[in-house]
Design an enzyme around this catalytic site. Structure first.
Site, PDB file in Angstrom:
ATOM      1  N   LYS A 129      55.625  32.691  55.418  1.00  0.00           N
ATOM      2  CA  LYS A 129      55.424  33.615  54.291  1.00  0.00           C
ATOM      3  C   LYS A 129      56.718  34.370  54.064  1.00  0.00           C
ATOM      4  CE  LYS A 129      52.218  35.127  51.415  1.00  0.00           C
ATOM      5  NZ  LYS A 129      51.059  34.437  50.815  1.00  0.00           N
ATOM      6  N   ASP A 169      52.850  34.376  45.159  1.00  0.00           N
ATOM      7  CA  ASP A 169      51.829  35.281  45.711  1.00  0.00           C
ATOM      8  C   ASP A 169      51.858  36.501  44.798  1.00  0.00           C
ATOM      9  OD1 ASP A 169      50.043  35.746  48.255  1.00  0.00           O
ATOM     10  OD2 ASP A 169      51.110  37.629  48.025  1.00  0.00           O
TER      11      ASP A 169
HETATM   12  P1  NDP Z   1      48.893  38.691  41.177  1.00  0.00           P
HETATM   13  O1  NDP Z   1      50.185  39.389  41.339  1.00  0.00           O
HETATM   14  O2  NDP Z   1      48.744  37.656  40.137  1.00  0.00           O
HETATM   15  O3  NDP Z   1      47.719  39.750  40.962  1.00  0.00           O
HETATM   16  C1  NDP Z   1      47.462  40.747  41.901  1.00  0.00           C
HETATM   17  C2  NDP Z   1      46.327  41.607  41.396  1.00  0.00           C
HETATM   18  O4  NDP Z   1      45.937  42.490  42.441  1.00  0.00           O
HETATM   19  C3  NDP Z   1      46.732  42.477  40.214  1.00  0.00           C
HETATM   20  O5  NDP Z   1      45.622  42.704  39.414  1.00  0.00           O
HETATM   21  C4  NDP Z   1      47.178  43.759  40.909  1.00  0.00           C
HETATM   22  O6  NDP Z   1      47.101  44.912  40.100  1.00  0.00           O
HETATM   23  C5  NDP Z   1      46.188  43.847  42.043  1.00  0.00           C
HETATM   24  N1  NDP Z   1      46.785  44.620  43.157  1.00  0.00           N
HETATM   25  C6  NDP Z   1      47.937  44.344  43.817  1.00  0.00           C
HETATM   26  N2  NDP Z   1      48.191  45.292  44.728  1.00  0.00           N
HETATM   27  C7  NDP Z   1      47.186  46.148  44.654  1.00  0.00           C
HETATM   28  C8  NDP Z   1      46.871  47.340  45.332  1.00  0.00           C
HETATM   29  N3  NDP Z   1      47.673  47.832  46.303  1.00  0.00           N
HETATM   30  N4  NDP Z   1      45.714  47.972  44.999  1.00  0.00           N
HETATM   31  C9  NDP Z   1      44.892  47.467  44.032  1.00  0.00           C
HETATM   32  N5  NDP Z   1      45.155  46.346  43.339  1.00  0.00           N
HETATM   33  C10 NDP Z   1      46.274  45.708  43.640  1.00  0.00           C
HETATM   34  O7  NDP Z   1      48.557  38.098  42.641  1.00  0.00           O
HETATM   35  P2  NDP Z   1      47.561  36.927  43.015  1.00  0.00           P
HETATM   36  O8  NDP Z   1      46.363  36.943  42.149  1.00  0.00           O
HETATM   37  O9  NDP Z   1      48.343  35.703  43.178  1.00  0.00           O
HETATM   38  O10 NDP Z   1      47.148  37.377  44.506  1.00  0.00           O
HETATM   39  C11 NDP Z   1      46.028  38.218  44.765  1.00  0.00           C
HETATM   40  C12 NDP Z   1      45.630  38.069  46.223  1.00  0.00           C
HETATM   41  O11 NDP Z   1      45.312  36.692  46.502  1.00  0.00           O
HETATM   42  C13 NDP Z   1      46.708  38.439  47.245  1.00  0.00           C
HETATM   43  O12 NDP Z   1      46.095  38.989  48.389  1.00  0.00           O
HETATM   44  C14 NDP Z   1      47.314  37.087  47.592  1.00  0.00           C
HETATM   45  O13 NDP Z   1      47.939  37.104  48.868  1.00  0.00           O
HETATM   46  C15 NDP Z   1      46.070  36.218  47.590  1.00  0.00           C
HETATM   47  N6  NDP Z   1      46.309  34.801  47.439  1.00  0.00           N
HETATM   48  C16 NDP Z   1      46.958  34.295  46.344  1.00  0.00           C
HETATM   49  C17 NDP Z   1      47.135  32.938  46.222  1.00  0.00           C
HETATM   50  C18 NDP Z   1      47.727  32.334  44.991  1.00  0.00           C
HETATM   51  O14 NDP Z   1      47.720  31.091  44.899  1.00  0.00           O
HETATM   52  N7  NDP Z   1      48.214  33.103  44.049  1.00  0.00           N
HETATM   53  C19 NDP Z   1      46.726  32.005  47.290  1.00  0.00           C
HETATM   54  C20 NDP Z   1      45.977  32.613  48.355  1.00  0.00           C
HETATM   55  C21 NDP Z   1      45.823  33.974  48.426  1.00  0.00           C
HETATM   56  P3  NDP Z   1      48.453  45.662  39.622  1.00  0.00           P
HETATM   57  O15 NDP Z   1      48.956  44.856  38.470  1.00  0.00           O
HETATM   58  O16 NDP Z   1      47.991  47.020  39.258  1.00  0.00           O
HETATM   59  O17 NDP Z   1      49.388  45.658  40.802  1.00  0.00           O
END
Ligand code: NDP
Length: 448
Positions: A129, A169
């Site tokens: 990672k 991510d």
């Molecule tokens: P994105 O950046 O596309 O979206 C993240 C989302 O989570 C946004 O809506 C963001 O809101 C919100 N968020 C981030 N940080 C916080 C916080 N501290 N408190 C509340 N909301 C928060 O990321 P992904 O959708 O790709 O990833 C989301 C999760 O899924 C992560 O944990 C990631 O590790 C996991 N994941 C992702 C994969 C992928 O293929 N993308 C694969 C496996 C796991 P805001 O815009 O306000 O920050």
């Protein structure tokens, strides 16, 4: 939970001592070691041959300065990380996270989880990672490009299609992957599948964008089917509104559920009519706006500040898809009191240990992240396969493989839990099933 096995207890104490202040990493390791108690009783060789001590120590940590120039001509300096955690079953594979909260402990927790998740997919990928404390929010495209180029100039020395293959991510989507790939190609003069999540024009796979959210729903559907029910007619609450949340909403809706809420780090929206995903996609994927804007387009919807309160909404199924430790004991109790029957983690480690305890005690069907969100990395591995053969598969072919992989992950995690006396506990089942393959590979490869 207290350890009963003295060796595991001492190992956990050592991890805490040697990695001070890295609480997310401690949390991730503790959960896995707790699950392994019954395994080491039957297989003392994992202790005797040092497998457990090795598995909690990254093979390599790369940490570097990322200087870049902002639109005002001012030099900015961020920190970059890549943790190459375990390559026993394949080259390191795992995403890059760009978020101000990133520090070494976050990357280590994610890299550690990735080892077992990647193993569960059944595909030949090790765990890694990376990321940076850079915040793409509010930056211009040119600033993001300059940052990505500087980040990749250093990272390119350590990755490669047979060594380490990063992906996206939080904060790293198709725009960032494009800039990173462009710089890798320029620095190395090699056009290889060194990153996944690439654009379709230059080596990306169909269905990779959708894969984590879709895969999550395939996993949940398998879990529900195993208990005589399905998504059909269920009310679903999903946190986040990024890549995972958007495509989980799409697939859950296709499978007959109604998704009524989404969030970002500022607040959440509730739409009793069911989320209109075309509005969300326009706001988040195209315009990069906040989720509160949704109510301007869907007047029946409501917006509330405080994203944590999203779990107070009555629902049958909850899918946390935002970030680590976003769902605590209080939220878990609210879900249980409101009659929720299933929770599955789209984000990495979104439920606190206390929340997980509430779910397991109350017989909520609980799909842990390692198993439930493995669809993204699995499809990344399918992208690597296509790059290797210099060919493309259809959306239907990739999607069908994804579904099969997620159903297998559910079946294998469930079987491992039962085999080790913890029927129905998919946290333990996923940890054990993921661990065994990696541990056996480590044993066969000797002390390396
Ligand atoms: P994105 O950046 O596309 O979206 C993240 C989302 O989570 C946004 O809506 C963001 O809101 C919100 N968020 C981030 N940080 C916080 C916080 N501290 N408190 C509340 N909301 C928060 O990321 P992904 O959708 O790709 O990833 C989301 C999760 O899924 C992560 O944990 C990631 O590790 C996991 N994941 C992702 C994969 C992928 O293929 N993308 C694969 C496996 C796991 P805001 O815009 O306000 O920050």
């Amino acid at each position: 939970m207290e350890f009963t096995n003295q060796y595991l207890k001492e190992l956990m104490d050592r991890v805490v001592m040697r990695n001070p202040g890295e609480k997310e990493f401690h949390q991730a390791v503790r959960e896995v070691l707790e699950s392994l108690e019954p395994v080491v009783e039957i297989h003392p060789e994992y202790i005797e041959k040092g497998v457990l001590e090795s598995i909690v120590e990254p093979e390599r940590i790369i940490k570097f300065r990322v200087p870049w120039v902002d639109d005002n001509g001012k030099v900015q300096v961020n920190r970059g990380f890549r943790v190459q955690f375990n390559s026993a079953i394949g080259p390191y594979k795992g995403g890059l996270r760009f978020h101000p909260s990133v520090y070494e402990g976050i990357i280590k927790f994610l890299g550690f989880e990735q080892i077992f998740k990647n193993s569960l997919t059944g595909l030949p990928i090790g765990g890694g990672k990376g990321g940076s404390d850079f915040d793409p929010k509010g930056k211009s495209d040119m600033e993001v490009m300059r940052f990505c180029q500087s980040f990749m100039i250093e990272l390119s020395k350590h990755i490669g299609s047979y060594t380490d293959i990063p992906a996206g991510d939080i904060g790293v989507g198709s725009r960032e992957i494009g800039y990173l790939f462009g710089q890798y190609k320029r620095s190395t003069t090699r056009f290889t599948g060194v990153l996944t999540g690439k654009g379709l024009e230059y080596g990306g796979s169909l269905a990779r964008t959708e894969a984590t959210g879709y895969g999550l729903c395939y996993f949940v559907e398998a879990m529900l089917n195993d208990h005589g029910t399905s998504f059909e007619g269920k009310t679903v609450v999903i946190s986040g509104s990024g890549n995972v949340a958007i495509y989980a909403t799409q697939k859950a809706t296709e499978l007959g559920a109604k998704v009524v809420a989404l969030s970002d780090s500022d607040g959440y929206i509730y739409d009793k009519n069911g989320i209109d995903l075309s509005v969300v996609k326009q706001l988040k994927e195209v315009e990069r706006k906040r989720i509160k804007e949704y109510v301007n387009f869907c007047p029946d919807a409501l917006y509330f500040e405080n994203c944590k309160e999203i779990w107070s909404i009555k629902c049958d199924i909850a899918l946390p898809c935002a970030t680590q430790n976003e769902l605590d004991k209080h939220s878990a109790l609210m879900l249980v009191d409101n009659g929720c029957i299933a929770v599955a983690e789209g984000a990495n480690m979104p439920s606190t240990p206390e929340a997980i305890e509430v779910f397991l005690k109350n017989n909520i069907l609980f799909g842990p992240a390692k198993a439930a969100n493995a669809g993204g990395v699995a499809t990344s591995a399918l992208e690597m396969s296509q790059n290797s053969i210099r060919g493309y598969w259809t959306f239907e072919k990739v999607d069908a493989r994804l579904r099969e992989i997620m159903e297998n992950i559910y079946a294998n995690s469930s079987a491992a839990a039962e085999m080790y006396g913890m029927k129905g506990n998919l946290v333990a089942g996923a940890n054990i099933a993921g661990f065994l393959k990696v541990a056996n590979a480590m044993l066969e490869q000797g002390v390396v």
